[in-house]
Design an enzyme around this catalytic site. Structure first.
Site, PDB file in Angstrom:
ATOM      1  CB  THR A 179      -0.947   0.002   1.210  1.00 47.23           C
ATOM      2  OG1 THR A 179      -1.666  -1.239   1.259  1.00 47.23           O
ATOM      3  CG2 THR A 179      -1.935   1.141   1.123  1.00 47.23           C
ATOM      4  CG  ASP A 180       3.597   2.583   3.194  1.00 47.74           C
ATOM      5  OD1 ASP A 180       2.632   3.357   3.335  1.00 47.74           O
ATOM      6  OD2 ASP A 180       4.261   2.156   4.149  1.00 47.74           O
ATOM      7  CB  ILE A 181       5.047   0.116  -2.955  1.00 46.18           C
ATOM      8  CG1 ILE A 181       6.130  -0.425  -2.003  1.00 46.18           C
ATOM      9  CG2 ILE A 181       5.562   0.148  -4.397  1.00 46.18           C
ATOM     10  CD1 ILE A 181       7.401   0.363  -1.996  1.00 46.18           C
ATOM     11  N   GLY A 184       3.041   5.737  -3.079  1.00 47.21           N
ATOM     12  CA  GLY A 184       4.166   6.500  -3.622  1.00 47.21           C
ATOM     13  C   GLY A 184       4.091   6.630  -5.136  1.00 47.21           C
TER      14      GLY A 184
END
Length: 410
Positions: A179-181, A184
């Site tokens: 989810t972070d990737i 980003g």
């Protein structure tokens, strides 16, 4: 710097992963990325180890593998934002920047005078990207959000893992902070869109990115399966909800991923497997039929695949154009001939004297190659350089800021 964004400056007020992943992509594309960090501590992920990078003498540095994964190509400036002079220095950099990326809690930068409205007044061309767990609006806006919890709240864990009732069944997170990737990457897309619009209007804008929004958007076919049918998808292990056969199977010596995407591929698979009649059976002749009758088809395929080794199957199926592949460890990934040919493992000269490993950017431009071999910075490594070159401060002025504790040089 030779990338397509080499004419741009980015002020990076983000830390951990989602924001740094975005600014790393911008740095890869040639932008000057100035990463603001806390003196003495820096980005939280600098300490997220082991493992840590070892210097030329084999001693561990303070640079974790986690930090190295998301911060190449940047300049580190250590500034104390709790001090008025520190805030003023960052404000001056913001005035001279094209893009700002931050992932403070909702309203967290307002007290420093570094929120969007404050900076828009002094730099109307600034593209300001805020990354939070739940966005700038809504009942959850003030909540903290972390990848793991968002994978759960956002539905990803409801469709990841072995099926309920089977050994090992139950919710499972993805093996990287996906989810972070993805946040980003979406942030980078948004920034590039805002840059394109600025070419026409001459004005910047505020981009509101939320991990929760991104996770829901990234459910892709699974979310539409629900919205179209009214039935929530469930965990299927390695099977696919809309395609059969499209999963992992055991072979005589390991495992094989079989990814049949159309009826022609299925017919060729059946021919190679010695069961051509399956391809014309009304129960399996189309993908729609195979999905409806997966419970009888999959066991037959599973039994067939145990008769040969993984390598034998891959050789035969690739020749026939049937998509398939092994399940590699990460060590095996970097030994794949394709990975070697594409140079996916890189080496970078690090300021500590060590050679830092890295993973190549997947962006391949024909005229403006990326800059993905500049090592992540040590804390405060570029403090003096940026204050001198970007803000035009003298050595005396920089020394006074250091003596007061406003900034720290690496």
């Amino acid at each position: 710097m030779t990338g397509p964004l080499s004419h741009l400056r980015v002020l990076d007020l983000s830390r951990v992963l989602a924001g740094p992943w975005s600014t790393q992509a911008l740095a890869d594309m040639g932008a000057e990325v100035i990463k603001i960090e806390r003196p003495g501590a820096g980005d939280d992920t600098r300490g997220w180890g082991p493992p840590f990078l070892k210097d030329a003498d084999g001693n561990e540095t303070r640079e974790s593998a986690y930090f190295l994964s998301a911060n190449r190509g940047k300049k580190s400036v250590a500034v104390d934002l709790s001090r008025e002079e520190g805030r003023r220095l960052v404000l001056e950099i913001a005035k001279r920047s094209d893009i700002l990326v931050e992932n403070y809690k909702l309203g967290g930068l307002k007290k420093y005078g570094l929120d969007y409205d404050s900076l828009k007044a002094v730099n109307p061309r600034l593209i300001y990207c805020s990354i939070t767990g739940f966005g700038q609006t809504g009942p959850y806006a003030a909540r903290a959000g972390y990848d793991f919890m968002i994978q759960g709240m956002g539905g990803l864990m409801s469709v990841t893992g072995e099926a309920d009732g089977r050994p090992g069944g139950g919710p499972q997170k993805v093996g990287v902070a996906l989810t972070d990737i993805l946040t980003g990457l979406y942030a980078t897309i948004g920034i590039l869109g805002a840059l394109a619009e600025r070419e026409r209007s001459g004005e910047g804008q505020h981009i509101d990115m939320a991990l929760f929004d991104v996770q829901v958007a990234a459910l892709a076919n699974q979310s539409l399966n629900y919205l179209v049918s009214g039935t929530a998808p469930v965990r299927l292990g390695n099977a696919h909800p809309n395609i059969v056969p499209y999963q992992a199977f055991e072979t005589a010596d390991g495992h094989l991923i079989l990814a049949v995407g159309n009826d022609g591929q299925f017919a060729r698979f059946c021919e190679i497997a010695g069961r051509p009649e399956l391809a014309t059976d009304p129960l399996y002749v189309s993908n729609q039929a195979r999905v409806a009758n997966r419970d009888t088809l999959v066991p037959q395929i599973a039994e067939m695949l145990t008769k040969r080794t993984t390598a034998d199957w891959i050789a035969a199926l690739e020749t026939a154009g049937v998509p398939c592949g092994p399940i590699n460890t990460i060590a095996e990934v970097f030994q794949e001939p394709q990975a070697l040919a594409r140079g996916l493992a890189t080496q970078m000269a690090h300021a500590s004297g060590a050679t830092a490993p890295g993973v190549a950017s997947p962006l391949r431009f024909s005229r403006t190659p990326v800059n993905d071999k500049v090592a992540p910075p040590m804390l405060g490594q570029h403090t003096r350089q940026v204050l001198a070159e970007v803000l035009g401060l003298s050595e005396t002025e920089i020394g006074a800021h250091e003596a007061e504790g406003t900034v720290a040089a690496g």
